[in-house]
Design an enzyme around this catalytic site. Structure first.
Site, mmCIF file in Angstrom:
data_model
loop_
_atom_site.group_PDB
_atom_site.id
_atom_site.type_symbol
_atom_site.label_atom_id
_atom_site.label_comp_id
_atom_site.label_asym_id
_atom_site.label_seq_id
_atom_site.Cartn_x
_atom_site.Cartn_y
_atom_site.Cartn_z
ATOM 1 C CD1 TRP A 85 106.279 129.365 24.471
ATOM 2 C CD2 TRP A 85 106.160 130.147 26.555
ATOM 3 N NE1 TRP A 85 105.288 130.293 24.492
ATOM 4 C CE2 TRP A 85 105.180 130.798 25.770
ATOM 5 C CE3 TRP A 85 106.258 130.480 27.902
ATOM 6 C CZ2 TRP A 85 104.318 131.751 26.288
ATOM 7 C CZ3 TRP A 85 105.402 131.433 28.412
ATOM 8 C CH2 TRP A 85 104.453 132.052 27.616
ATOM 9 C CG LEU A 122 101.861 139.644 34.164
ATOM 10 C CD1 LEU A 122 102.308 140.638 35.208
ATOM 11 C CD2 LEU A 122 102.585 138.318 34.347
ATOM 12 C CG HIS A 141 79.432 129.516 52.711
ATOM 13 N ND1 HIS A 141 79.702 130.336 53.789
ATOM 14 C CD2 HIS A 141 79.676 130.278 51.606
ATOM 15 C CE1 HIS A 141 80.086 131.523 53.363
ATOM 16 N NE2 HIS A 141 80.073 131.514 52.043
ATOM 17 N N PRO A 154 115.315 136.656 37.949
ATOM 18 C CG PRO A 154 117.446 136.185 37.145
ATOM 19 C CD PRO A 154 116.054 136.465 36.688
ATOM 20 C CB CYS A 191 80.096 132.260 58.193
ATOM 21 S SG CYS A 191 78.724 131.879 57.078
ATOM 22 C CD GLU A 224 103.516 134.238 36.297
ATOM 23 O OE1 GLU A 224 104.077 134.062 35.202
ATOM 24 O OE2 GLU A 224 102.290 134.097 36.464
ATOM 25 C CB ALA A 231 109.651 127.865 33.771
ATOM 26 C CB SER A 277 114.683 141.150 46.020
ATOM 27 O OG SER A 277 115.764 141.698 45.301
ATOM 28 C CD GLU A 292 79.342 125.423 56.963
ATOM 29 O OE1 GLU A 292 79.973 125.973 57.874
ATOM 30 O OE2 GLU A 292 79.398 125.799 55.765
#
Length: 369
Positions: free
Chosen positions: A175, A209, A51, A306, A79, A303, A157, A311, A53
């Site tokens: 794309w 994905l 971590h 529309p 922590c 991802e 996009a 929603s 520290e």
């Protein structure tokens, strides 16, 4: 000599370097000062490793300084538990630090308690310096810790005229965004614990994905989540045939009962099926988020097309928006009109903390809701 505020700003700057590498841990930065001189700096660099520290204390030794009697500035309460690493509060005590300035308290029961441990050791404590900025830096961590719900990022996009897809993809590919923008999306995927899409997107685009960054190995691939209220999942889609990340298909309880053969077939293919309540003939998004939050998913990326994006926005379930805008007008060659879907919202929604960046000729607009 830096002021206290300047020193904590440096700690926050260091903490930002860990974003995308430490999740689901929070990004933390640390600066150690003695006699007006910065003698050590550090940040949490990677999940499962030391971590902030501990790294800052090691930096003191590396620089030839003794931290005894120094002041330690840290963006999050040290922590007090032993997890993948020993408790940072004990490391601070053992180092002989005289004062600790903390930007924000740890909201978790597991890791909290560091302040009490430091006080019991006789260390002076100051809490709250740049606290709002520190909480904003780790907003997903704080939301999940307090509400057990994931931080929801919606990304899309689009062309200038609001189209998300081609009607007839050109020969060079379908794309809309450019290569630089798509590379940035993979950095975004890297930071989240789950990526959610709808079954229509799976059928139309067959996405993987997954996180694909050249030269990097993904230790903890995001969970792939598909909303499929009628269990229309294609058996040859990448989310089933490409086992680079786990996949969960979410359907309604009624469909899970009536289509139990489909459920068994999916499960035999290594796909988990999760049944939730129905809302307006679709999967209840609130329950989906609650289920993912209980599984420890701190950040989730949407991802999707529309309709599903709208929603999430309509139900006020979105925390962050990232929009990539390409310099093209698709007109009749464009499909999936985001502007028409968003027109179903009950009211306008204004983005806060807006950030605008360029990726080649593309523009990325980021903001919070």
């Amino acid at each position: 000599m830096k002021t206290d505020n300047e020193t904590m700003q440096l700690a926050l700057e260091l903490a930002r370097r860990g974003l995308g590498n430490v999740e689901p841990n929070p990004a933390v930065g640390c600066v150690i000062v003695k006699d007006g001189t910065v003698i050590g700096t550090g940040w949490h660099e990677r999940f499962g490793e030391a971590h902030a520290e501990v790294n800052a204390l090691a930096d003191c030794v590396k620089n030839g300084y003794d931290p005894v009697g120094a002041t330690l500035y840290v963006t999050l309460e040290p922590c007090s538990h032993t997890g993948k690493t020993p408790p940072c509060s004990q490391a601070v005590i053992d180092a002989g630090i005289a004062k600790v300035v903390i930007a924000s308290k740890d909201p978790t029961q597991l890791a909290g308690g560091g302040i009490d441990a430091l006080k019991q050791a006789g260390i002076e404590i100051e809490v709250g310096l740049c606290g709002e900025e520190a909480e904003k830096l780790n907003a997903p961590f704080y939301k999940h810790s307090r509400r057990r719900m994931p931080w929801v990022v919606v990304k899309w996009a689009q062309s200038i005229d609001g189209k998300l897809a081609w009607t007839h993809p050109p020969t060079e590919g379908n794309w809309i965004s450019n290569e630089q923008s798509r590379a940035d999306v993979h950095q975004l995927r890297k930071r989240v614990g789950a990526i959610l899409t709808g079954i229509d997107t799976v059928i139309a685009d067959n996405p993987k994905l997954t996180v694909r960054i050249k030269g990097e190995t993904v230790d903890r691939p995001p969970l792939r989540v598909v909303l499929d209220s009628q269990l229309r999942m294609p058996w040859d889609c990448n989310l089933i045939t490409v086992p680079d990340a786990p996949t969960v298909v979410v359907t309604t309880g009624q469909t899970a009962q009536t289509e139990f053969a489909q459920v068994e077939k999916l499960e035999s293919a290594g796909v988990e099926v999760l049944a939730v309540a129905e809302y307006n003939e679709h999967c209840d998004l609130q329950e989906v988020l609650a289920e993912l939050g209980q599984r420890g998913i701190q950040q989730m990326l949407v991802e999707a097309g529309p309709t599903l994006i709208a929603s999430f926005l309509k139900q006020n379930l979105v925390d962050e928006v990232q929009i990539y805008i390409a310099p093209m007008i698709l007109g009749p060659n464009g499909d999936a009109d985001i502007s028409k879907a968003i027109n179903t919202l009950d009211d306008y929604q204004r983005l806060k903390d807006v950030q605008i960046d360029t990726f080649g000729t593309d523009i990325r607009v980021c903001g919070l809701l």
